[in-house]
Design an enzyme around this catalytic site. Structure first.
Site, PDB file in Angstrom:
ATOM      1  N   LYS A 103       0.863  -1.197   0.000  1.00 38.37           N
ATOM      2  CA  LYS A 103       0.000   0.000   0.000  1.00 38.37           C
ATOM      3  C   LYS A 103       0.887   1.231   0.000  1.00 38.37           C
ATOM      4  O   LYS A 103       1.943   1.247   0.638  1.00 38.37           O
ATOM      5  CB  LYS A 103      -0.896   0.006   1.244  1.00 38.37           C
ATOM      6  CG  LYS A 103      -2.070   0.953   1.178  1.00 38.37           C
ATOM      7  CD  LYS A 103      -3.029   0.590   0.066  1.00 38.37           C
ATOM      8  CE  LYS A 103      -4.393   0.227   0.447  1.00 38.37           C
ATOM      9  NZ  LYS A 103      -5.326  -0.228  -0.494  1.00 38.37           N
ATOM     10  N   GLY A 225     -24.104   3.839   0.191  1.00 39.30           N
ATOM     11  CA  GLY A 225     -23.125   4.249  -0.838  1.00 39.30           C
ATOM     12  C   GLY A 225     -23.620   3.811  -2.197  1.00 39.30           C
ATOM     13  O   GLY A 225     -23.971   2.642  -2.384  1.00 39.30           O
TER      14      GLY A 225
END
Ligand code: NAD
Length: 431
Positions: A103, A225
């Site tokens: 990441k 969402g």
């Protein structure tokens, strides 16, 4: 906010007893193999130079090159990078794709930058971190506030770096494309990537319905969402015959008892700028067909399936007790906090963990990487068929571990993933 890295380690710790992992191996798994932190300097539009803090955390490479997004966000820090890179290791292992976890990120509010500044920052990041990336080393992708355009600038910068450093010949000629995923189709991106995460989640929904013998038509779904993930989840759930009764965006939520038409709802949302007030059933949108709710009410609706597909930590100890759904499918990353997980478990709610249910995105990134390395381009139907296979296999594997050990699905997904990583380390002799 609890430290995300402490949470990630605690999660790993909680499954230790089911795996019989030694203290030494556990410590190896806890700590990323590399964490690179650099200050990168970018010329701003006013002519001055500004320095940004940037990271790449490379957690574990036993199963393959590191894989994971690059996010641009003011709250990026080392703890977050470490935690998210570890999660990527488990996510790739759950769906059994040949990657480890990585990441990256930059501490920045991208909204404060002009388009040109954003481009210079993206290029500066790739230039600085290029030695650590590569199709067989570490393959980044978009994440929060980064997208296909940013991947295109980064790809271009990576190619320049290869040439400037005489490394072009060392690479497979097609591999500059394989250095990162989430690219536009014109630059080696994969068909089907846009809908992949939502599609993968809908496959998980189908599998759950099969195991629990739910009748699709009578199974109600509420989705927090209605962005990329939430919309495509709604679309494929509806296509598969489930009844999507509620959805929300940052401005409000809608409840449509008869079941909404996701495509029409999205078209209306685009027109009006919000999902609120758009109640579309079949081919008709009418104010009489539904009502508008506050987002918090959506989370507390009496539905069969609740799908948090927006934010981290949206189901927390303050609202978990009010959740009435029987099943929660985590489509956002970490939408259920550890405290909320315990509360939901006690209420008998079945939680399908993010590392399984939203892995359709990274799986399609793997397909993109494979296509780039072989110079091929698959049709969307092929991508979605292969994705279905991966998701069904992963779901079955997690479900079996859960039954075999009598543990919840999150623990089962971790047991499966951590075991796979440890097996790879043992075979390499690196543990
Ligand atoms: P997106 O930006 O396209 O959509 C986010 C949606 O959430 C928007 O509709 C926004 O209005 C809504 N939202 C924001 N705040 C809200 C609130 N308080 N209440 C209700 N809705 C709210 O983002 P996305 O790509 O759909 O990602 C959603 C989540 O899924 C993120 O956690 C992301 O990390 C995770 N995820 C995404 C992918 C992917 O492939 N896009 C893959 C894995 C995980």
């Amino acid at each position: 906010m609890p430290d995300p890295y402490i949470n990630a380690v605690a999660q790993l710790d909680s499954v230790k007893k089911y795996i019989g992992v030694s203290k030494k191996v556990f410590e190896q798994l806890m700590i990323p193999e590399h964490i690179i932190r650099m200050n990168i300097s970018v010329k701003m539009d006013n002519g001055r130079k500004k320095t940004f803090i940037a990271f790449r955390s490379q957690h574990n490479s036993a199963r393959g090159p590191y894989k994971g997004g690059i996010r641009f966000h003011p709250q990026v820090d080392e703890a977050e990078m470490k935690a998210l890179s570890m999660l990527m290791t488990w996510k790739c292992a759950v769906v059994d794709i040949p990657f480890g976890g990585g990441k990256g990120g930059i501490v920045v509010d991208p909204k404060s930058l002009s388009e040109k500044e954003l481009e210079r920052l993206s290029r500066a990041y790739m230039k600085a971190f290029a030695p650590y990336f590569g199709a067989w080393k570490d393959v980044p992708a978009p994440d929060v506030n980064t997208n296909a355009q940013i991947m295109s600038w980064m790809l271009d910068e990576y190619q320049k770096w290869l040439m400037a450093n005489g490394k072009w010949q060392m690479e497979n000629p097609s591999s500059p494309y394989a250095v990162l995923t989430g690219k536009p189709v014109e630059l080696g991106g994969s068909q089907g990537r846009e809908e992949a995460t939502g599609f993968g989640g809908a496959i998980v929904l189908e599998q759950i319905a099969k195991k629990l013998k739910l009748k699709r038509q009578y199974t109600t779904v509420a989705i927090q969402g209605f962005g990329n993930v939430g919309y495509w989840f709604a679309y494929f759930a509806d296509q598969a015959g489930f009844t999507v009764v509620a959805a929300s965006d940052s401005k409000g939520a809608i409840f449509v008892p008869k079941g909404m038409n996701p495509e029409l709802t999205l078209a209306k949302k685009k027109e009006k700028g919000t999902i609120a007030g758009n109640y579309c059933v079949g081919s008709v949108c009418d104010v009489k067909l539904g009502k508008t709710l506050a987002d918090k009410d959506l989370l507390e609706l009496k539905v069969d399936i609740l799908v948090p597909a927006a934010l981290e930590g949206s189901i927390h100890k303050g609202n978990a007790g009010k959740v009435q759904a029987r099943i929660v499918i985590e489509m956002a990353n970490a939408p259920v906090t550890p405290e909320a997980h315990v509360i939901l478990q006690k209420k008998g709610v079945l939680i399908v963990p993010d590392i399984l249910s939203n892995a359709g995105g990274v799986t399609t990134s793997y397909f993109e990487w494979s296509q780039n390395l072989t110079g091929s381009s698959w049709k969307k139907e092929v991508v979605l068929r292969k994705l279905r296979e991966v998701m069904e296999t992963a779901f079955d594997a997690v479900w079996s571990v859960s039954k075999e050990k009598n543990i919840d699905l999150r623990s089962a997904a971790y047991v499966l993933a951590v075991r796979r990583v440890i097996d790879a380390m043992r075979l390499r002799g690196t543990q």
